[in-house]
Design a protein around this motif. Structure first.
Motif, PDB file in Angstrom:
ATOM      1  N   THR A   1       5.193  -2.568   1.779  1.00  0.00           N
ATOM      2  CA  THR A   1       6.031  -2.121   2.902  1.00  0.00           C
ATOM      3  C   THR A   1       6.260  -0.617   2.866  1.00  0.00           C
ATOM      4  O   THR A   1       6.157   0.060   3.890  1.00  0.00           O
ATOM      5  CB  THR A   1       7.400  -2.837   2.896  1.00  0.00           C
ATOM      6  OG1 THR A   1       7.180  -4.246   2.842  1.00  0.00           O
ATOM      7  CG2 THR A   1       8.196  -2.510   4.155  1.00  0.00           C
TER       8      THR A   1
ATOM      9  N   TYR B   1       6.728   0.754   9.830  1.00  0.00           N
ATOM     10  CA  TYR B   1       7.615  -0.413   9.747  1.00  0.00           C
ATOM     11  C   TYR B   1       8.927  -0.162  10.505  1.00  0.00           C
ATOM     12  O   TYR B   1       9.354  -0.989  11.311  1.00  0.00           O
ATOM     13  CB  TYR B   1       7.914  -0.755   8.275  1.00  0.00           C
ATOM     14  CG  TYR B   1       8.911  -1.885   8.133  1.00  0.00           C
ATOM     15  CD1 TYR B   1       8.506  -3.215   8.294  1.00  0.00           C
ATOM     16  CD2 TYR B   1      10.252  -1.631   7.871  1.00  0.00           C
ATOM     17  CE1 TYR B   1       9.422  -4.259   8.191  1.00  0.00           C
ATOM     18  CE2 TYR B   1      11.179  -2.664   7.767  1.00  0.00           C
ATOM     19  CZ  TYR B   1      10.754  -3.980   7.926  1.00  0.00           C
ATOM     20  OH  TYR B   1      11.662  -5.004   7.840  1.00  0.00           O
TER      21      TYR B   1
ATOM     22  N   ILE C   1      -0.042  -5.646   9.106  1.00  0.00           N
ATOM     23  CA  ILE C   1       0.346  -4.968  10.359  1.00  0.00           C
ATOM     24  C   ILE C   1      -0.634  -5.311  11.474  1.00  0.00           C
ATOM     25  O   ILE C   1      -0.240  -5.604  12.602  1.00  0.00           O
ATOM     26  CB  ILE C   1       0.423  -3.438  10.149  1.00  0.00           C
ATOM     27  CG1 ILE C   1       1.666  -3.077   9.316  1.00  0.00           C
ATOM     28  CG2 ILE C   1       0.472  -2.689  11.485  1.00  0.00           C
ATOM     29  CD1 ILE C   1       1.696  -1.639   8.837  1.00  0.00           C
TER      30      ILE C   1
ATOM     31  N   ALA D   1       4.173  -5.612  11.574  1.00  0.00           N
ATOM     32  CA  ALA D   1       4.848  -4.905  10.471  1.00  0.00           C
ATOM     33  C   ALA D   1       6.064  -5.655   9.934  1.00  0.00           C
ATOM     34  O   ALA D   1       6.417  -5.523   8.761  1.00  0.00           O
ATOM     35  CB  ALA D   1       5.261  -3.504  10.939  1.00  0.00           C
TER      36      ALA D   1
ATOM     37  N   ASN E   1       5.640  -7.503   6.570  1.00  0.00           N
ATOM     38  CA  ASN E   1       5.234  -6.807   5.345  1.00  0.00           C
ATOM     39  C   ASN E   1       6.118  -7.060   4.121  1.00  0.00           C
ATOM     40  O   ASN E   1       5.600  -7.254   3.026  1.00  0.00           O
ATOM     41  CB  ASN E   1       5.115  -5.297   5.606  1.00  0.00           C
ATOM     42  CG  ASN E   1       3.821  -4.927   6.297  1.00  0.00           C
ATOM     43  OD1 ASN E   1       3.362  -5.652   7.173  1.00  0.00           O
ATOM     44  ND2 ASN E   1       3.210  -3.823   5.920  1.00  0.00           N
TER      45      ASN E   1
END
Length: 390
Positions: free
Chosen positions: A218, A225, A347, A352, A355
């Motif tokens: 992440t 994100y 993603i 996202a 993640n």
């Protein structure tokens, strides 16, 4: 010596700014070169992959060189790379100059740590290593968010201009304040490679790999994100990076103190973030106050990860600091590569928002390694007691 630890810390700021300075500008780089953000992510993962594949070998080869010269050479290459990158070259050239300093990054880190702890006892050594590792947090709080903010209000190339400036300052400080430091007694390659046969060291290495993979699935796409999953714009993302880093400076200082007390428990405490954060980020939704609190907790638990990983690995082989640390850097960066690759894939395929759950899986694997090492160490202690009784 504290002076040497602070010099190592400054160089670390340059090193980390170069490696992670692209995190906040990956969406802009992708837009400029008309490529996907997952492909732009290779500017980070290729850098990490080179470190992972070559770090220990180059550290071994350079273990007999004057430490001051090694540090100067490494930072000079970081400076050259940043200058070329700031000229927005074709993407293939940007990728090429990005990976050049990666060959010497673990060498710089291992050498800076070795210089910092030279002559210190084990308890003092952890504190001095903590000072060097504060460079990671300072980069996260000052240079990386500032470069991200400048790129959001000006041009993305400004991120590389900041990297050049930091490397130039570090180069000048090392040149003028660090004396020549020739290696008095070079260890044989065989004696250093022996640590690769120790089960507790190999398990510690696996823990490092899983932990860094968990965080970077992440964190590598921090900007993407927060933009896609949380709806934040460029300036707000740079403020979040700044908050992340501010908390991180404090966190690294705390971790340095705690590692002197208990290495395994400290590592486990901060590792818990990989399991907690997916839930916090999920339940914070679109609420700005909840997201600010979540990002502050994320910054606190994530920031000492490299410091914890290195100390955890070195604690299993205390007599091989430089080589053990270069392996810690290499496997940590292998984790950066895998985390970035899996994060980019997530993603593109799912979005996202998913993640952090990659981090949950790898965080659990890292916890498994800590438990396994504890079992092995307890078994080893029992065997020693039995042998001594006989």
């Amino acid at each position: 010596m504290k002076k040497y630890a602070y010099i190592g810390c400054l160089g670390f700021i340059a090193v980390i700014t170069t490696e992670f300075g692209v995190i906040g500008i990956l969406p802009q780089i992708a837009e400029h070169y008309q490529i996907g953000v997952d492909k732009a992510g290779w500017l980070l993962s290729a850098f990490a992959l080179i470190i992972a594949l070559t770090g220990p070998f180059i550290t071994l080869l350079m273990s007999g060189f004057d430490r001051r010269k090694v540090m100067l050479t490494a930072i000079s290459i970081f400076l050259f790379t940043a200058l070329v990158s700031s000229l927005s070259p074709p993407f293939w050239l940007l990728m090429l100059v990005r990976v050049l300093p990666a060959f010497l990054q673990p060498v710089y880190i291992a050498t800076a740590l070795s210089v910092a702890v030279s002559g210190a006892d084990e308890k003092q050594a952890n504190k001095l290593m903590g000072i060097v590792f504060i460079g990671v947090a300072l980069a996260m709080v000052i240079t990386v968010p500032f470069a991200t903010w400048l790129a959001s209000v000006w041009i993305w190339e400004s991120s590389f201009i900041i990297q050049s400036a930091v490397s130039m300052i570090a180069l000048a400080v090392i040149y003028f304040l660090l004396p020549p430091m020739p290696v008095k007694e070079k260890k044989s390659y065989k004696s250093q490679l022996k640590i690769l046969t120790q089960p507790t060291f190999l398990i510690s290495t696996a823990m490092n790999f899983f932990m860094i993979t968990a965080w970077f699935s992440t964190y590598s796409y921090f900007a993407d994100y927060l933009n896609k999953a949380k709806g934040m714009d460029g300036p707000m993302i740079s403020y979040m990076l700044f908050l992340f880093g501010i908390i991180g400076v404090f966190s690294n200082w705390i971790a340095g103190k705690m590692l002197s007390w208990n290495v395994s428990k400290t590592t486990a405490l901060f590792l818990s973030g990989t399991v907690i954060m997916p839930f916090l980020l999920y339940f914070s939704g679109d609420s700005l106050p909840a997201n600010v609190i979540s990002i502050a907790i994320w910054g606190f638990l994530y920031s000492p990860s490299f410091q914890n990983a290195s100390t955890y690995m070195i604690s299993s082989v205390p007599g091989s600091l430089e080589f053990a640390n270069s392996l810690a850097t290499s496997f940590g960066n292998l984790g950066v590569t895998l985390g970035t690759t899996l994060g980019g894939w997530m993603i593109v395929t799912k979005g996202a928002a998913y993640n952090p759950w990659i981090g949950f899986v790898f965080g659990m694997l890292a916890f498994l390694m800590i438990i396994l090492r504890n079992i092995l160490e307890k078994r080893s202690q029992k065997q020693k007691i039995v042998i001594s009784c006989h």
